[in-house]
Design a protein around this motif. Structure first.
Motif, short mmCIF file in Angstrom:
data_model
loop_
_atom_site.label_atom_id
_atom_site.label_comp_id
_atom_site.label_asym_id
_atom_site.label_seq_id
_atom_site.Cartn_x
_atom_site.Cartn_y
_atom_site.Cartn_z
N ASP A 239 -10.37 -60.51 -92.85
CA ASP A 239 -11.13 -59.51 -93.21
C ASP A 239 -11.01 -59.37 -94.64
O ASP A 239 -11.96 -58.95 -95.18
N GLN A 240 -10.09 -59.60 -95.30
CA GLN A 240 -9.86 -59.54 -96.92
C GLN A 240 -11.09 -60.61 -97.43
O GLN A 240 -11.54 -60.34 -98.37
N ALA B 258 -2.25 -61.12 -86.18
CA ALA B 258 -2.44 -59.97 -87.02
C ALA B 258 -2.75 -60.27 -88.40
O ALA B 258 -3.64 -60.00 -89.17
N ILE B 259 -1.67 -61.45 -88.84
CA ILE B 259 -1.98 -61.90 -90.33
C ILE B 259 -3.33 -62.59 -90.45
O ILE B 259 -3.92 -62.59 -91.36
N ARG B 260 -3.61 -63.56 -89.47
CA ARG B 260 -4.99 -64.25 -89.60
C ARG B 260 -6.08 -63.32 -89.52
O ARG B 260 -7.06 -63.61 -90.35
N ASP B 261 -6.07 -62.09 -88.59
CA ASP B 261 -7.24 -61.31 -88.93
C ASP B 261 -7.23 -60.50 -90.32
O ASP B 261 -8.45 -60.33 -90.72
N ARG B 262 -6.07 -60.21 -90.61
CA ARG B 262 -6.08 -59.58 -91.87
C ARG B 262 -6.68 -60.58 -93.12
O ARG B 262 -7.42 -59.84 -93.76
N VAL B 263 -6.00 -61.59 -93.12
CA VAL B 263 -6.69 -62.54 -94.10
C VAL B 263 -8.11 -62.89 -94.14
O VAL B 263 -8.82 -62.74 -95.14
#
Length: 85
Positions: free
Chosen positions: A41-42, A34-39
């Motif tokens: 996406d940002q 989830a963190i990898r995807d969020r980073v």
């Protein structure tokens, strides 16, 4: 690899554990993804914003009011086509 520790509210931790179990995974693996995807996406958002700013500076933008007028006309046309239903 770097280890980062976070404190989660009980209900969030329970939901994370349930989601991980449902996927036959671990909370750590799910949180890392989830963190990898969020980073990612940002980073993509920031790149798109830079491109949009460059286009605006080059005069390629369309004013918001014009876009909204076109959107309202488009929606009215669709409603008119389907008014008889």
């Amino acid at each position: 690899m770097v280890r980062i520790s976070v404190d989660l509210p009980e209900e969030v931790a329970a939901a994370l554990q349930a989601a991980a179990s449902a996927r036959q995974s671990t909370p750590e693996t799910l949180a890392a993804a989830a963190i990898r995807d969020r980073v990612a996406d940002q980073a993509a958002l920031e790149a798109a914003l830079l491109q949009a700013e460059a286009e605006m500076e080059a005069g390629l933008g369309v004013p918001h009011d014009e876009v909204m007028l076109e959107m309202h006309a488009w929606a009215a046309e669709i409603r008119a086509r389907h008014a008889s239903r």
